[in-house]
Scaffold this active site. Sequence first.
Site, PDB file in Angstrom:
ATOM      1  N   ARG A  50       0.833  -1.294  -0.179  1.00 49.31           N
ATOM      2  CA  ARG A  50       0.002   0.045  -0.062  1.00 49.31           C
ATOM      3  C   ARG A  50       0.700   1.243   0.085  1.00 49.31           C
ATOM      4  NH1 ARG A  50      -2.274  -3.723  -1.031  1.00 49.31           N
ATOM      5  NH2 ARG A  50      -4.228  -4.620  -0.151  1.00 49.31           N
ATOM      6  N   GLU A  61      -4.747   4.451   5.921  1.00 48.80           N
ATOM      7  CA  GLU A  61      -4.598   4.253   4.612  1.00 48.80           C
ATOM      8  C   GLU A  61      -4.803   5.289   3.890  1.00 48.80           C
ATOM      9  OE1 GLU A  61      -5.350   0.654   1.547  1.00 48.80           O
ATOM     10  OE2 GLU A  61      -5.413   0.233   3.439  1.00 48.80           O
ATOM     11  N   SER A 101     -11.067   0.825   3.115  1.00 50.11           N
ATOM     12  CA  SER A 101     -10.346   0.203   4.354  1.00 50.11           C
ATOM     13  C   SER A 101      -9.569   1.305   4.877  1.00 50.11           C
ATOM     14  CB  SER A 101      -9.258  -0.954   3.961  1.00 50.11           C
ATOM     15  OG  SER A 101     -10.066  -1.995   3.567  1.00 50.11           O
TER      16      SER A 101
END
Length: 329
Positions: A154, A323, A227
């Site tokens: 990520r 995130e 998320s």
Amino acid sequence: MTKYEIKIKNSLNLPCHTNTLYEIESTEDLLKVDYNKYDELLIIGECTNLVLPTKLNKKVIKSNNTNVNRISSTLYRVGSAVNWNDFVLSVIEDNRFGIENLIGIPGSVGAAPVQNIGAYGVQVSDFIKSINVYDFKDKTFKKLLKDQCDFGYRSSIFQTKPYFIIDIDFEFNHIEKLNMDYEGIRHLITAQEKDITSITSKELGAIICELRDSKLPNPKVLPNAGSFFKNPIINEKDISYKNFKKEDLIIWDHDKPNVKVGAGRLIELIKSTLNQEAIDNLHSSHALIITNKNNISYDDIIKISQDIQSKVYKEFNILLEIEPTIIQK
């Protein structure tokens, strides 16, 4: 350039506006952006992974490049403003393997490499050959090969460099079979009594869509940014067990002595200790997702995320990393 109060739509449905918006139609438009320091700028796509304040004190830059060119049977050059899911669907139609696992992810093609989006055992960097960018610091055009993008879990170079992504070259000649290793995928295949040896790219895409829809809320129906926390990677010895056992957590092997821990399960285990606003706005079937079902504010979302981080850290000695990108006021 547009210069008046402009609303910026975003998947969290937070009220947000800016006074300056540059819509980039061509590479020449990038040379017309007026700024003194590159940190005055904010590059956006469809704003599905941003937490935005009410007033953006930045000059906003948005790509309008929706070109899709098939360079060869396995190589696609795709403009940064193309909708990600539309691109995935077009590749599936061509029966190219692998990208089916990334179907249904909201956002634009240009945003995909920034977070190195991933799902069900696949990440977008698996298919990237190179990326054409404009560097707002050096005021130069650059072509970055995959190895120059610093892709990680990520993460990518695009989170730290002022690069405007013009287009991306995707290559699909190195994956020869569908990726069906994820447990949830295999469970659905069995439940639908399909033959795993004969499933097509399009069928797998439909299965993954069904799997996503069963777990993840559509931001157009229930505002969210996907998320909200990354699955932490931590030395297993550093995990604290005060009120829970190791068996209560979801833990995957990573690289010894580190493991990857399911952030959603951590949040589920401490959910009852959160403040009521946090409890009310966590998605009922996926604790990793903070929703905006109650018309909450930017400040509310920050407080909810901080409450979750604090409680998880206190219980497990694990600091959850956010995130989405939070744009400061």
